[in-house]
Design an enzyme around this catalytic site. Sequence first.
Site, PDB file in Angstrom:
ATOM      1  N   PRO A  47      60.104  50.217  41.020  1.00 17.88           N
ATOM      2  CA  PRO A  47      60.400  49.234  39.976  1.00 17.88           C
ATOM      3  C   PRO A  47      61.512  48.247  40.317  1.00 17.88           C
ATOM      4  O   PRO A  47      61.661  47.248  39.617  1.00 17.88           O
ATOM      5  CB  PRO A  47      60.821  50.109  38.798  1.00 17.88           C
ATOM      6  CG  PRO A  47      61.368  51.353  39.427  1.00 17.88           C
ATOM      7  CD  PRO A  47      60.553  51.577  40.658  1.00 17.88           C
ATOM      8  N   ASP A  68      56.634  41.341  48.691  1.00 16.74           N
ATOM      9  CA  ASP A  68      56.623  40.474  47.519  1.00 16.74           C
ATOM     10  C   ASP A  68      57.990  39.798  47.385  1.00 16.74           C
ATOM     11  O   ASP A  68      59.011  40.367  47.770  1.00 16.74           O
ATOM     12  CB  ASP A  68      56.381  41.295  46.242  1.00 16.74           C
ATOM     13  CG  ASP A  68      54.933  41.780  46.150  1.00 16.74           C
ATOM     14  OD1 ASP A  68      54.142  41.462  47.047  1.00 16.74           O
ATOM     15  OD2 ASP A  68      54.630  42.471  45.175  1.00 16.74           O
ATOM     16  N   LYS A  74      54.542  37.777  45.278  1.00 11.21           N
ATOM     17  CA  LYS A  74      54.149  37.176  44.028  1.00 11.21           C
ATOM     18  C   LYS A  74      55.361  37.139  43.137  1.00 11.21           C
ATOM     19  O   LYS A  74      55.856  38.188  42.757  1.00 11.21           O
ATOM     20  CB  LYS A  74      53.089  38.027  43.332  1.00 11.21           C
ATOM     21  CG  LYS A  74      51.930  38.430  44.198  1.00 11.21           C
ATOM     22  CD  LYS A  74      51.041  37.256  44.459  1.00 11.21           C
ATOM     23  CE  LYS A  74      49.796  37.672  45.228  1.00 11.21           C
ATOM     24  NZ  LYS A  74      48.880  36.560  45.435  1.00 11.21           N
ATOM     25  N   GLY A  98      55.763  45.353  44.848  1.00  6.09           N
ATOM     26  CA  GLY A  98      56.548  45.797  43.698  1.00  6.09           C
ATOM     27  C   GLY A  98      55.794  46.841  42.894  1.00  6.09           C
ATOM     28  O   GLY A  98      54.573  46.756  42.753  1.00  6.09           O
ATOM     29  N   THR A 118      55.689  52.882  38.993  1.00  2.94           N
ATOM     30  CA  THR A 118      55.368  51.627  38.343  1.00  2.94           C
ATOM     31  C   THR A 118      56.436  51.283  37.293  1.00  2.94           C
ATOM     32  O   THR A 118      57.082  52.161  36.723  1.00  2.94           O
ATOM     33  CB  THR A 118      53.948  51.670  37.735  1.00  2.94           C
ATOM     34  OG1 THR A 118      53.600  50.362  37.300  1.00  2.94           O
ATOM     35  CG2 THR A 118      53.849  52.639  36.556  1.00  2.94           C
ATOM     36  N   MET A 121      54.102  41.627  33.030  1.00  2.00           N
ATOM     37  CA  MET A 121      54.137  40.175  33.262  1.00  2.00           C
ATOM     38  C   MET A 121      54.087  39.430  31.943  1.00  2.00           C
ATOM     39  O   MET A 121      53.299  38.509  31.743  1.00  2.00           O
ATOM     40  CB  MET A 121      52.966  39.757  34.171  1.00  2.00           C
ATOM     41  CG  MET A 121      53.092  40.320  35.575  1.00  2.00           C
ATOM     42  SD  MET A 121      51.601  40.113  36.609  1.00  2.00           S
ATOM     43  CE  MET A 121      50.948  41.803  36.660  1.00  2.00           C
TER      44      MET A 121
END
Lengths: 252, 252
Positions: free
Chosen positions: B11, B34, B55, B86, B116, B168
């Site tokens: 995370p 990332d 990203k 990530g 996650t 997101m």
Amino acid sequence: MGKVYLIGAGPGAADLITLRGARLLAQAEVVFHDALVQPELLALAPQAQHIAVGKRCRKLSTDQRFINRALVEAAQRHTIVVRLKGGDPMLFGRAQEEIAALREAGIAYEIVPGVTSALAAAADLGISLTQRGVSRNVVFVTPRVGTGETASDWTKSVLAADTAVLYMASGQAAQIAASLMQSGLPGSTPAALISNASLPTMQKILTTLAQLPEVAHNAASPALIVLGEVLSAQALEDLPEFIKHEHFSASS
Amino acid sequence: MGKVYLIGAGPGAADLITLRGARLLAQAEVVFHDALVQPELLALAPQAQHIAVGKRCRKLSTDQRFINRALVEAAQRHTIVVRLKGGDPMLFGRAQEEIAALREAGIAYEIVPGVTSALAAAADLGISLTQRGVSRNVVFVTPRVGTGETASDWTKSVLAADTAVLYMASGQAAQIAASLMQSGLPGSTPAALISNASLPTMQKILTTLAQLPEVAHNAASPALIVLGEVLSAQALEDLPEFIKHEHFSASS
């Protein structure tokens, strides 16, 4: 007064615990661990006293109140107490009850997240649980079969999601498949059964929802069931090492 | 020919990567990471060439086809190539496209799961995403706001689940709240917004769905939104350090 660390042990393999979890295990004086936690993980805390408490799937496990009390008492005698839980503590781990007991007793605590089994299963399958144009969400569920009023709730969450992962599902595959099909999920829905994710004894079987009971009959425990179109992606078509159930058709 | 390891960075905090991930980083010759991956994580691979590729939320990111090609080419020149993503690679990571490219090119690959963000957020909140008698399932979703036909799908999965975590989600809170309330989720639903989970810059705000847009206005990115009754549990009532939004009532 000591501090209690609720640590996610990860899915099984000892090197899938986090660096933080491993460091705290090496410092712990006492480790309360789930029965499912591998011996290799406990070897990361050779100096600590190891105490096995719950939870083995559907077998006799230590009473939660006893665990709560034991954590509080250990923190009154030791500086670093670890509660090592399979997967992640905050997902199907009854952590809230332990946190409540610690807070009530004024014991400091900290939560160290872990890799949850569903993600190890996805790695073993080589299948992303979300995929562009196929799945934008995934639900993690403990199915509750044959309990009347609440029986439909869990099927609803599965039907509404693009991908579903069913935890603690071994031994109930027949009832699970029946409940889901009764709720309207097509029997042709691609399904995978993964036992012992991340371990050398890992087994994976690709099938369909309708054929799941037949396949699951001899599956080892603990097992996860994955459901959804992500399993029928082109990526699967030429995976010779994958055990495909005879009734499965990737082009369904 | 080398091997490509798709590794979950976790995370954010560098010590929330797995032992396996850290060991492979220490052996890697090249690391494609990332943009969101912390410098402290890259420091675990001091000997490797570091290449930033996508990203970053809603900012210009490297074209996926370029990443796929770069991984294949790197494996043709190096023994150990790491693709550091990530969180976990198999959740909102577009791993399937990279896996497909590697398989097509005949490159060996392995997936190393990670923690996650939702689970780090739960740890930061001190709230289990599942709780006995409150929540038996949790859905992880990327909301898709304002895209017409598919707009209702993601809200359906949120409404059917006991707990929902929206990935997101920062910068879209107003549209997210509007879509969910329009779909029938009560404005009084307990909501939490967590930015930078697991990092020193972590921020958490407890509010309700209806008040989310107001609260989210100045939230840092990346952020997760948690929704559900798990947030209104008794466990929250006496958390003085928790920033409670003025409109929130735990007894709602």
